[in-house]
Design an enzyme around this catalytic site. Structure first.
Site, PDB file in Angstrom:
ATOM      1  N   GLY A  42       0.820  -1.210   0.000  1.00  0.00           N
ATOM      2  CA  GLY A  42       0.000   0.000   0.000  1.00  0.00           C
ATOM      3  C   GLY A  42       0.850   1.254   0.000  1.00  0.00           C
ATOM      4  O   GLY A  42       1.971   1.275  -0.528  1.00  0.00           O
ATOM      5  N   SER A  43       0.349   2.288   0.633  1.00  0.00           N
ATOM      6  CA  SER A  43       0.997   3.603   0.547  1.00  0.00           C
ATOM      7  C   SER A  43       2.322   3.708   1.288  1.00  0.00           C
ATOM      8  O   SER A  43       3.017   4.717   1.152  1.00  0.00           O
ATOM      9  CB  SER A  43       0.032   4.677   1.056  1.00  0.00           C
ATOM     10  OG  SER A  43      -1.079   4.789   0.181  1.00  0.00           O
TER      11      SER A  43
END
Length: 488
Positions: A218-219
Site C-alpha cells: 500500500g501507501s
C-alpha cells in the site's frame, strides 16, 4: 607367484580399495546426510543425549533451554513463552530435529558439533566431561516482543522492530503463532499429531509472517518512490507535482482516485510534502510514471527488493534464516507502473522489508544488514563470536533521508495525529492496501521511527484482512511499541 595367487591378491586389493572408498563416502561425504536422516535413531539419541545450548534474549532471559530428564533422550528442550518467541527460536523435536528460527540457523553451535567448538570437544574428551553446546544471545528485547505479541495476538499480522543504526532486530512477531513445546515432547506420537494439526491449520500458525509472507505494501511504498524522486535532484519538499481528484491509468479507462479531498491538491497540483502527508494516490501514480520503471525499481533494489535477505546463520552453522525476496515489477506498462508506485498491483513486501525502509530513512540513507544474534558463547562463557554491524547499501543520500524524514513527520502532524507521542517527534507512513478478488478487504500498514531527530527504533506493522485503514488497524500497535521502547 602363480596365476591363481596373483588373481586372489588382486581381488583382495580391490576389495580393500572398495571398502576404503565406501567407508570414506559413509563417514565423510554422506556423514551429514546420514546424521540428519530422521530414520537414523542412533543419531537422534546422540543429539538429544547431549546438553543443547540455550537461546537467550538481549537481557539474558532464557527463551529455550535443555534440562536433564530421566528418560532415554536424557535432555528435554523447553521454551519460555513459546508462542511469543516461536518466530525467533523455531523448535527442536524428535521428529523434525532443528527446524526454523535460531534452532535451525545455529544448530551446529547449539548441538556442540561446530568446528568453532573443536577445542571444547577435545577438552571434554580428555577430562571425561560432557560436551555442551554453545549459547546464543539474540538481540530481542523481551518487553517489546511481549507487548507486540499481546497487541497482535487476536489478529493475523506481523511486526518487526529494528535499531536503525545497527540493524539489530529488537522484536519479530508473527500471529497467529504456535507453542514449540508441543513439538519438543519426547512422546513421538503426540509430537507427530501436534505437527500434523499445526500444518493442517488453515491459519498457518507456523508461518513466520514477518519474513516469509508477502503483502501489497500500500501507501508505505510511496516512501520508496519519494526517495527515487528526491535522488534525481529535481524535487524538493515544497515542489508542486501533478495530483487532482482523479487520474486515468494510461491506456485504460480505469480512474484512480484519492480517499480524501486534501490529497487532490489545488488546481491539479499538490506540494510534494502534502502528497505524502495526505497519501495522494493520483500524485504518486503520476510521479512513478514520470520517473519511469528503471528509476523506481533501482531505488527499490537499493533498499533490498528483489533479493532474499539473510537474518542469521550460514551453511556452516546450520540452515540460514532468510527472508523471502520482496518484489517490484519491471518492464511493465505505465498503467501497471502507476499501480505499483502506490504499493498495489504487483508490488509485494515482507514486514521485514518495510521495516528496513523505515530504518534506512532513520539512519540517514544507510541500510544496515538486519541481524538477530548479538553473540555466541561457549559453555565456559567465553565469547566465540560477536556480530558487528555492517552496511548493506547506501540506499540514498543523507539529504534525501532528511527530506523524507520531514515529509514523514508531516504524515503525523498533518493527517495522522493519532500516531503522535507527547514530547517526541514521530516520522511515519501509513498504508491501506486493497486485497481480495473484488478489493473487499484491507491489509492495514504502518511504518515509522522515533524520535525523528535522533532515531532509536524503526517499526513496521501489518494487520492482514482487516476492514480498517492502516492508521487505525496498525497505527496504535506501532505507537505503543514505540512508547515502550522510548521508556528504556
Amino acid at each position: 607367484m602363480n596365476k591363481n595367487l596373483r588373481q586372489l591378491f588382486t581381488a583382495v586389493i580391490v576389495l580393500f580399495a572398495v571398502l576404503g572408498l565406501s567407508s570414506t563416502v559413509i563417514t565423510a561425504i554422506q556423514a551429514n546426510t546420514l546424521n540428519n536422516d530422521p530414520r537414523n535413531v542412533r543419531a537422534l539419541y546422540h543429539e538429544f543425549g547431549a546438553p543443547r545450548g540455550s537461546i537467550l534474549a538481549s537481557d539474558g532471559t532464557v527463551l529455550a533451554k535443555s534440562d536433564p530428564v530421566n528418560d532415554a533422550f536424557e535432555y528435554q528442550r523447553s521454551y519460555s513463552s513459546g508462542d511469543v518467541y516461536a518466530p525467533v527460536t523455531g523448535y527442536f523435536s524428535i521428529s523434525q530435529r532443528a527446524d526454523r528460527g535460531i534452532e535451525a540457523s545455529r544448530n551446529e553451535l547449539l548441538s556442540g558439533q561446530s568446528d568453532a567448538l573443536f577445542w571444547q570437544r577435545f577438552k571434554s574428551l580428555l577430562s571425561g566431561t560432557e560436551n555442551k553446546g554453545a549459547s546464543i544471545e539474540t538481540s530481542i528485547d523481551t518487553k517489546l516482543q511481549t507487548l507486540a505479541y499481546q497487541l497482535l495476538q487476536d489478529k493475523d499480522g506481523a511486526l518487526v522492530a529494528i535499531e536503525p543504526s545497527s540493524g539489530r532486530i529488537l522484536a519479530m512477531v508473527s500471529t497467529p503463532s504456535y507453542d514449540p513445546n508441543q513439538l519438543a515432547s519426547h512422546d513421538g506420537t503426540a509430537v507427530n499429531q501436534a505437527y500434523s494439526t499445526l500444518t493442517a491449520d488453515a491459519n498457518n500458525p507456523m508461518l513466520n509472517r514477518a519474513i516469509s509472507q508477502l503483502y501489497p505494501p500500500g501507501s508505505t511504498f510511496k516512501t520508496v518512490v519519494a526517495a527515487a524522486a528526491l535522488e534525481t535532484g529535481n524535487y524538493q519538499v515544497d515542489t508542486q507535482i501533478p495530483a487532482g481528484a482523479g487520474y486515468t491509468l494510461p491506456g485504460t479507462n480505469t480512474v484512480l482516485t484519492n480517499v480524501e479531498s486534501a490529497a487532490n491538491g489545488s488546481n491539479g497540483t499538490i506540494s510534494f510534502e502534502d502528497a505524502l502527508a495526505y497519501s495522494s494516490n493520483t500524485a504518486f501514480a503520476q510521479l512513478g510514471v514520470s520517473l519511469g520503471d528503471d528509476a523506481v525499481s533501482e531505488q527499490a533494489k537499493k533498499l533490498g527488493y528483489g533479493s532474499s535477505i539473510t537474518l542469521d546463520g550460514s551453511d556452516s552453522t546450520g540452515l540460514p534464516m532468510k527472508a523471502i525476496a520482496s518484489s517490484f515489477p519491471t518492464g511493465v506498462s505505465d498503467d501497471k507502473l502507476a499501480l505499483a508506485s502506490i504499493g498495489q498491483g504487483d508490488t509485494q513486501s515482507t514486514p521485514l522489508q518495510t521495516a528496513m525502509i523505515a530504518a534506512a530513512i532513520a539512519n540517514k540513507g544507510k541500510l544496515m544488514q538486519p541481524t538477530l544474534v548479538d553473540r555466541v558463547r561457549s559453555s565456559d562463557l567465553s565469547v566465540l563470536s560477536s556480530t558487528t554491524p555492517s552496511v548493506m547499501s547506501q540506499a540514498f543520500s543523507e539529504d534525501t533521508a532528511n527530506k523524507l524524514t520531514q515529509m514523514m513527520e508531516a504524515v503525523v502532524t498533518k493527517e495522522n495525529t493519532n500516531l503522535a507521542i507527547d514530547g517526541v517527534s514521530v516520522a511515519a507512513k501509513t498504508g491501506t492496501a486493497q486485497i481480495g478478488a473484488n478489493n473487499e478487504s484491507i491489509d492495514g500498514w504502518v511504518m515509522g521511527f522515533a524520535p525523528a531527530d535522533d532515531p532509536k527504533i524503526a517499526i513496521a506493522v501489518v494487520v492482514h484482512n482487516t476492514d480498517t485503514a492502516g492508521s487505525y488497524a496498525a497505527g496504535p500497535i506501532m505507537k505503543q511499541v514505540m512508547e515502550e521502547a522510548l521508556k528504556q
